[in-house]
Scaffold this motif. Structure first.
Motif, mmCIF file in Angstrom:
data_model
loop_
_atom_site.group_PDB
_atom_site.id
_atom_site.type_symbol
_atom_site.label_atom_id
_atom_site.label_comp_id
_atom_site.label_asym_id
_atom_site.label_seq_id
_atom_site.Cartn_x
_atom_site.Cartn_y
_atom_site.Cartn_z
ATOM 1 N N MET A 250 0.774 -1.225 0.178
ATOM 2 C CA MET A 250 0.062 0.110 0.021
ATOM 3 C C MET A 250 0.953 1.151 0.034
ATOM 4 O O MET A 250 0.477 2.194 -0.697
ATOM 5 N N GLN A 251 1.817 1.245 0.892
ATOM 6 C CA GLN A 251 2.841 2.348 0.963
ATOM 7 C C GLN A 251 3.547 2.492 -0.427
ATOM 8 O O GLN A 251 3.809 3.732 -0.689
ATOM 9 N N LYS A 252 3.816 1.550 -1.125
ATOM 10 C CA LYS A 252 4.325 1.724 -2.481
ATOM 11 C C LYS A 252 3.491 2.542 -3.421
ATOM 12 O O LYS A 252 4.018 3.162 -4.298
ATOM 13 N N VAL A 253 2.004 2.101 -3.382
ATOM 14 C CA VAL A 253 1.291 2.621 -4.123
ATOM 15 C C VAL A 253 0.956 4.212 -3.756
ATOM 16 O O VAL A 253 0.912 5.078 -4.649
ATOM 17 N N ASN A 254 1.138 4.471 -2.586
ATOM 18 C CA ASN A 254 0.853 5.943 -2.126
ATOM 19 C C ASN A 254 1.376 6.220 -0.610
ATOM 20 O O ASN A 254 1.161 5.362 0.083
ATOM 21 N N ASP A 255 2.265 7.241 -0.715
ATOM 22 C CA ASP A 255 2.904 7.289 0.598
ATOM 23 C C ASP A 255 2.037 7.688 1.898
ATOM 24 O O ASP A 255 2.464 7.722 3.009
ATOM 25 N N ASP A 654 1.267 13.485 -11.146
ATOM 26 C CA ASP A 654 2.335 13.947 -11.538
ATOM 27 C C ASP A 654 2.666 15.165 -10.888
ATOM 28 O O ASP A 654 3.719 15.351 -10.424
ATOM 29 N N LEU A 655 1.592 16.056 -10.788
ATOM 30 C CA LEU A 655 1.882 17.411 -10.066
ATOM 31 C C LEU A 655 2.182 17.227 -8.710
ATOM 32 O O LEU A 655 3.010 17.912 -8.033
ATOM 33 N N PHE A 660 6.178 17.801 -4.560
ATOM 34 C CA PHE A 660 7.089 17.205 -3.339
ATOM 35 C C PHE A 660 8.575 17.495 -3.510
ATOM 36 O O PHE A 660 9.578 17.782 -2.871
ATOM 37 N N ALA A 661 9.116 17.587 -4.849
ATOM 38 C CA ALA A 661 10.327 17.963 -5.200
ATOM 39 C C ALA A 661 10.800 19.159 -5.160
ATOM 40 O O ALA A 661 11.630 19.607 -4.456
ATOM 41 N N ALA A 666 12.787 23.978 -1.272
ATOM 42 C CA ALA A 666 12.323 25.259 -0.907
ATOM 43 C C ALA A 666 12.313 25.433 0.814
ATOM 44 O O ALA A 666 12.883 26.196 1.367
ATOM 45 N N ALA A 667 12.206 23.969 1.337
ATOM 46 C CA ALA A 667 11.998 23.957 2.864
ATOM 47 C C ALA A 667 13.330 24.425 3.499
ATOM 48 O O ALA A 667 12.872 24.999 4.457
#
Length: 698
Positions: A250-255, A654-655, A660-661, A666-667
């Motif tokens: 599940m975590q591979k599909v969505n963090d 995709d967005l 995230f990148a 920026a953080a």
């Protein structure tokens, strides 16, 4: 002993004399089945020596001629002192409790008082001791041993060996302080219980091995208590691996997939909670009302399967999260509810619906203190056959109770109707009814008016979810099989929602009236919710209204509805509707709109009489029922809804990766962070303005 030691002990007696009339902090020196080895409840503290070394206490099973306790006796540790006094108690035939203990600023014990368990006098907690007398062991016994830590030694400062009751050395093994469920026996209990061998058979086996029950330092009830307290998830062969594999997948599909595990002191799994990314996002739209329920459907070990369920814009059940739990007590529910809060970023439901369960109620009061807790009405009323099925007037009681619940418009009406019911059938002494009435604010509709529940007056939605899972798993399903079927079940649920979305987009339900505001609902609401509105419009035919008064722009109407009862006759029920004609706002005493989000027939019957009423205010069109809104959770990819072929979802995913990148870059610095925040804000404002001009279905 020299004179200096004698003087010191005398001083100790003066400084630490015990008040025998105080027994509030009495602690039995009994064995706790959950503690490792042979430690007791009291000995968790008593085994602390002055060098902060905790040692395991061991009972002396066979003791001959234990000397009577006397003043000035010296012991090297509190463990040795407790060991001695229990051995003496076993020889004489009485039970021991810790009456009092004092600690210094460092947390070390420096004074202790042990005594007979039959000290003090019982204070009855029953209001009806004549009909329900309770037993007590209290006789006011004064047998006591007091000791004080001096340096590194424990000195007995005062002793009383006088008992005002009979002593029985032959029955000493039944006293709590002599109970000792050793680690070997605990292990055997766990292994045999896993093999589904009954407790009495396990105990008999241990007794035979030991040479008889009298050779055991514990009883069958001690075994039962240990098994009950050592419950943990029994995942079956391959179950733990299957669960971990599922979470990893599940975590591979969505963090944003979330899970939490609860382990006991021996690192065994007790409870596990999880929620996928799509369910977490749907909670943002529909998490204001949550139905919580537990069921047994997952595997042959009958682990409770807990569900948090809501309703979507079509009125369909939607799963927020799930859990496997080892027991259904307050501590477990507190852990589970806190896990939900962490998973949903601290957002508590505004209304939570559960079964009438004391443990759930206590946990909700602690974790969801600001939420409106209501009991499932269906669960309560389905108990009527069990409670009154054998009563000669069962049908009459059932009819009267349902009328009392559903026909009472106000709290006073309910109270009067309930009193009449109890008196009519002589049910004043019925404990079940008495308990229901004391908790009436949790389940009686008249007391819950105005509390929004999205139509979920019962846990019917979670019942539907359980039924839905029954199509994929059964009572003998292993956990490994369950996690394989879990996605299939949710995939079907998502498909049902997608079909309903398409139907609401592609097909239009015809209006049943010429009222212009019905067309508003037709354009905005999903087909299922539009049908609910239309049902209210149809029922206007059976409502008559009369103006009671008009004052300051507010008109008060009485609306009389003719209600059909079992197809036999029409009963007239009156409601009060307040109307502000200039602003076209209405408020009805039935509070259907406030509780269900659907404008009621009584309010509509008044609205249709007003002049120049064409469109209703926006407040009567709830976002949760609208079909024209873009709901973010529908763009989130999950294992059971990969969204393949959905361009919007692919662009969304995709967005998200790009954002995230960008956030990672920026953080680290304030300047970059501020610049990105500014650009995101301006871009969001710009795109939101464009989207407002677009077609709702573009």
């Amino acid at each position: 002993m020299d004179l200096s030691q004698s003087a010191l002990i005398s001083q100790c007696e003066d400084d630490y004399s015990l008040t025998h009339e105080q027994f509030d902090d009495v602690v039995p020196l009994e064995m706790d089945p959950q503690n490792a080895g042979n430690e007791t409840v009291a000995d968790v503290e008593l085994t602390e020596s002055v060098d902060n070394c905790s040692t395991e206490f061991k009972l002396i099973d066979e003791v001959e001629n234990v000397k009577e306790p006397k003043e000035a006796m010296i012991f090297s540790s509190i463990e040795e002192l407790s060991n001695y006094y229990r051995s003496y108690a076993k020889q004489e035939g009485f039970d021991v409790v810790r009456k009092k203990q004092k600690k210094n600023e460092s947390g070390y014990a420096h004074y202790i008082s042990l005594g007979c368990s039959r000290q003090g006098s019982r204070k009855s907690s029953s209001s009806n001791s004549f009909c329900k007398p309770s037993q007590t062991i209290r006789t006011g016994c004064k047998a006591t041993l007091n000791a004080k830590l001096v340096g590194t030694k424990w000195y007995v400062t005062s002793v009383s060996t006088d008992h005002n009751h009979g002593l029985s050395p032959g029955k000493a093994r039944y006293f709590k302080c002599q109970k000792n469920l050793d680690s070997v026996s605990k292990r055997k209990l766990e292994i045999n219980d896993r093999a589904e061998i009954s407790t009495n058979k396990i105990y008999n086996s241990l007794a035979v091995e030991a040479g008889g029950c009298e050779s055991l330092a514990f009883g069958e009830k001690d075994c039962s208590n240990f098994i009950a307290k050592s419950i943990h998830l029994r995942l079956g062969t391959g179950g733990a691996a299957a669960l971990c594999d599922y979470f990893s997948r599940m975590q591979k599909v969505n963090d944003d997939f979330y899970f939490e595990m609860d382990l006991d002191d021996e690192c065994r799994l007790r409870n596990v909670f999880w929620a996928d990314a799509r369910s977490r996002a749907s909670y943002e739209d529909f998490g204001d009302v949550v139905a919580f329920d537990t069921t047994y459907l997952t595997n042959r070990y009958e682990m409770p399967f807990a569900l948090f369920v809501g309703v979507n814009h079509h009125g369909q059940s939607i799963l927020f999260s799930a859990a496997l739990i080892s027991s259904e007590d307050t501590a477990t529910f507190v852990w589970l509810f806190e896990a939900l809060l962490k998973c949903m970023n601290g957002r508590s439901p505004k209304t939570i619906i559960t079964d009438q369960d004391v443990a759930m109620k206590s946990a909700i009061n602690k974790v969801f203190s600001n939420a409106q807790h209501r009991f499932c009405l269906w669960h309560i009323l389905k108990k009527l056959p069990e409670k009154f099925g054998s009563h000669s007037q069962y049908n009459a009681i059932k009819s009267a109770l349902r009328s009392c619940v559903y026909d009472s418009q106000t709290c006073d009406e309910f109270d009067a109707s309930w009193k009449s019911l109890v008196e009519c059938f002589n049910l004043e002494d019925n404990a079940w009814l008495h308990g229901l009435y004391s908790e009436r604010t949790f389940w009686v509709p008249a007391y819950l008016k105005g509390v929004f529940c999205a139509g979920m007056t019962t846990t019917q939605q979670s019942e539907e979810m359980n039924t839905f899972f029954y199509g994929y798993v059964h009572s003998s399903t292993t956990l490994k099989e369950f996690v394989d079927q879990y996605d299939n079940a949710l995939r079907k649920k998502v498909e049902n929602e997608n079909v309903a979305d398409f139907d609401s987009f592609n097909a239009t339900v015809s209006c049943v009236s010429r009222f212009s505001f019905e067309k508003q609902f037709q354009e905005l609401y999903t087909n299922e919710k539009l049908k609910e509105v239309q049902e209210e419009i149809r029922e206007v035919l059976y409502c008559s209204r009369s103006l009671l008064k008009s004052e300051g722009g507010i008109s008060t109407y009485q609306v009389t509805e003719r209600v059909e009862i079992n197809g036999a006759y029409m009963k007239k029920v009156c409601f009060t509707v307040y109307c502000n004609e200039p602003s076209c706002e209405v408020n009805c005493s039935c509070c259907r709109f406030e509780s269900r989000g659907i404008l009621c027939r009584h309010a509509i019957s008044v609205l249709v009489t007003l002049d120049d009423v064409t469109l209703l205010p926006k407040k009567y069109f709830l976002n949760r029922w609208r079909k024209d809104l873009k709901r973010p959770y529908k763009l989130i990819k999950s294992s059971y809804d990969p969204l393949s072929g959905n361009p919007s979802a692919e662009r969304y995913s995709d967005l998200c990766k790009d954002m995230f990148a960008l956030a990672a870059i920026a953080a680290p610095t304030v300047d970059h962070y501020t610049e990105v925040k500014s650009h995101v804000y301006m871009l969001t404002k710009k795109l939101s303005g464009l989207s407002c001009e677009q077609s709702p279905h573009s």
